[in-house]
Write a protein that holds these residues in place. Structure first.
Motif, short mmCIF file in Angstrom:
data_model
loop_
_atom_site.label_atom_id
_atom_site.label_comp_id
_atom_site.label_asym_id
_atom_site.label_seq_id
_atom_site.Cartn_x
_atom_site.Cartn_y
_atom_site.Cartn_z
N PRO A 11 0.79 -1.24 0.00
CA PRO A 11 0.00 0.00 0.00
C PRO A 11 0.82 1.28 0.00
O PRO A 11 0.32 2.31 -0.40
N ASN A 12 2.07 1.23 0.41
CA ASN A 12 2.86 2.47 0.45
C ASN A 12 3.77 2.60 -0.78
O ASN A 12 4.86 3.14 -0.70
N ASN A 13 3.30 2.08 -1.92
CA ASN A 13 4.13 2.08 -3.12
C ASN A 13 4.30 3.48 -3.71
O ASN A 13 3.54 4.40 -3.39
N GLN A 14 5.30 3.62 -4.56
CA GLN A 14 5.60 4.92 -5.18
C GLN A 14 4.88 5.11 -6.50
O GLN A 14 5.15 6.07 -7.21
N TYR A 34 -4.28 -0.50 -6.96
CA TYR A 34 -3.95 -1.92 -6.80
C TYR A 34 -3.37 -2.25 -5.43
O TYR A 34 -2.85 -3.34 -5.22
N ASN A 35 -3.46 -1.32 -4.48
CA ASN A 35 -2.94 -1.58 -3.13
C ASN A 35 -3.52 -2.87 -2.56
O ASN A 35 -4.73 -3.09 -2.61
N ASN A 36 -2.64 -3.71 -2.02
CA ASN A 36 -3.01 -4.98 -1.37
C ASN A 36 -3.67 -5.98 -2.32
O ASN A 36 -4.25 -6.96 -1.87
N LYS A 37 -3.58 -5.74 -3.63
CA LYS A 37 -4.16 -6.67 -4.61
C LYS A 37 -3.11 -7.69 -5.04
O LYS A 37 -1.94 -7.37 -5.17
N LYS A 38 -3.58 -8.91 -5.30
CA LYS A 38 -2.69 -9.95 -5.83
C LYS A 38 -2.55 -9.72 -7.34
O LYS A 38 -3.53 -9.44 -8.03
N VAL A 39 -1.33 -9.84 -7.80
CA VAL A 39 -1.02 -9.67 -9.23
C VAL A 39 -0.03 -10.74 -9.65
O VAL A 39 0.60 -11.39 -8.82
#
Length: 75
Positions: A11-14, A34-39
């Motif tokens: 969730p704290n991505n840039q 896409y925070n906390n989403k599986k990819v």
């Protein structure tokens, strides 16, 4: 390089970019969708800005974009 593994977007991505940050034409287009989403991760690339991974949607195999490898958690 081509790779294949699954991960979760932290969730704290840039931010997620259209191309690896540092490449010509790279545009930041989302940072929270896409925070906390599986990819799925399909490629890795290294630029002067760091190592980036190509995110792929699991449901339809569409490309999401590129995110810094440090901003995902491998599962």
């Amino acid at each position: 390089k081509k790779v294949k593994y699954f991960a979760t977007v932290l969730p704290n991505n840039q931010g997620i970019y259209t191309k690896p940050k540092g490449m010509q034409g790279s545009i930041l287009y989302t940072s929270y969708k896409y925070n906390n989403k599986k990819v799925e991760v399909g490629e890795e690339a290294t630029t002067q800005s760091g190592t980036f991974v190509k995110l792929i949607r699991i449901n339809d195999r569409g490309t999401i974009g590129w995110i810094k490898k440090a901003n995902i958690s491998k599962k």
